[in-house]
Scaffold this active site. Structure first.
Site, short mmCIF file in Angstrom:
data_model
loop_
_atom_site.label_atom_id
_atom_site.label_comp_id
_atom_site.label_asym_id
_atom_site.label_seq_id
_atom_site.Cartn_x
_atom_site.Cartn_y
_atom_site.Cartn_z
N LEU A 12 0.66 -1.15 -0.21
CA LEU A 12 0.01 -0.10 -0.34
C LEU A 12 0.55 1.41 -0.32
CD1 LEU A 12 -2.86 1.14 0.19
CD2 LEU A 12 -2.40 0.92 2.55
N THR A 101 -7.67 -2.91 9.24
CA THR A 101 -7.68 -3.68 9.10
C THR A 101 -8.77 -4.49 9.39
OG1 THR A 101 -6.62 -5.85 9.05
CG2 THR A 101 -6.38 -5.23 11.11
N TYR A 125 -2.44 -11.23 15.10
CA TYR A 125 -2.32 -9.74 15.07
C TYR A 125 -4.31 -8.38 14.72
CZ TYR A 125 -3.22 -7.38 9.54
OH TYR A 125 -3.06 -6.55 9.21
#
Ligand code: NAP
Length: 284
Positions: A12, A101, A125
């Site tokens: 990204l 996310t 995560y």
């Protein structure tokens, strides 16, 4: 406008810098060799020296399975690194955009998650990304938190590249068919992020390409558009055990983008087609 972009060596961040340069902004992209975000002093020094108007924080520890056994490193990068950057941004009064996310959600149910739904990550995560969100919210009164999903960019590894590589040696593949989300092209996302950072429409956003699919449907469309004959067998999450638990429902509502006057991203199929063309041109 001068913008510091972390994660420049990843998928990204690379495209964010490219899009910013195309728009005539002064872009400073950094990878971990230029600036290790886990080093608090370096972060403050570097940010003060560059003195950007905005920071777009794309760097993260993104190895979802590895994170389960490498918790300290994952925490240091995702939580502490974000804290240092957000603090530095506060100090120099730079706008701060944190990339998060779909994995902050538990993936229960079938409805798309909205920005106000309470996160409840199921893997380590996701937990660190949620902690980072909370830190940004506690340190700054104005911030952008942009939750994205299933990212593919030219710079780095992703699901599409893996599928194309596997198809070189196999004519049949088993792919998970009960995790649903939105594949997202970093080129499209970068345009939106740069549109956003020029505004003061702060807050939490969900931003992905339009439409939902399973990984198996994504794989089928990759082979269809790339004109490769491979049989994709749709299997369950239970039939493909991984170290980290992943949310089954990664659908996220993007209604807020529209409500705030931002242009929604194109469909994931449209984005995938452009991406495959770009890959083919890159190979040539
Ligand atoms: N990939 C996905 O499917 C996905 C889905 C949802 C959300 N996201 C989020 O989107 C953002 C961008 O993801 P991506 O796929 O572009 O990531 P990526 O390709 O895995 O790249 C990660 C970037 O983070 C940098 N980084 C890692 N540790 C660092 C450290 N200690 N100091 C400084 N930089 C460090 C890496 O730098 P070096 O390479 O130089 O070490 C690299 O530039 C992340 O916040 C990620 O959590 C990604």
């Amino acid at each position: 406008m001068k913008i510091l972009v972390t994660g420049y060596t990843g998928q990204l961040g690379f495209d964010v810098v490219r899009e910013g340069l195309d728009r005539g902004f002064a872009m400073v992209g950094v990878g971990s060799k230029d600036l290790n975000i886990t080093d608090e002093c370096s972060v403050y020094q570097y940010v003060k020296e560059i003195n950007p108007d905005a920071i777009i924080h794309c760097a993260a520890y993104t190895a979802v399975d590895k994170a389960e056994d490498d918790k300290e490193n994952c925490w240091n990068v995702n939580v502490d690194g974000t804290r240092y950057l957000a603090n530095a941004a506060k100090e120099i009064k730079a706008k701060f955009m944190h990339i998060s996310t779909d994995y902050v959600f538990d993936g229960l149910g079938e409805a798309p998650f909205v920005e106000t739904d309470k996160p409840n990550p199921v893997g380590y995560y996701g937990r660190t990304k949620y902690e980072a969100e909370k830190i940004v919210q506690s340190l700054l009164s104005e911030y952008f938190i942009v939750r994205i999903s299933w990212v593919f960019g030219l710079n780095g590894n992703n699901f599409i590249k893996t599928m194309l590589r596997l198809a070189e040696t196999r004519d049949e593949l088993n792919v998970v068919g009960d995790q649903i989300g939105s594949p997202t092209n970093t080129v499209d996302l970068s345009r939106l992020l740069l549109d956003m950072i020029q505004t003061d429409k702060y807050g939490i956003y969900h931003a992905t390409n339009e439409g939902f699919c399973s990984w198996a449907e994504f794989a089928q469309e990759i082979f269809h558009l790339a004109e490769i004959t491979v049989t994709v067998n749709s299997i369950t999450t239970e039939e493909y055990p991984t170290r980290a638990v992943r949310p089954k429902n990664s659908r996220m509502s993007k209604q807020k983008l529209i409500d705030k006057g931002f242009c929604p991203l194109p469909s994931w199929q449209d984005s995938l087609g452009r991406y495959l063309n770009a890959i083919i041109h890159e190979v040539k």
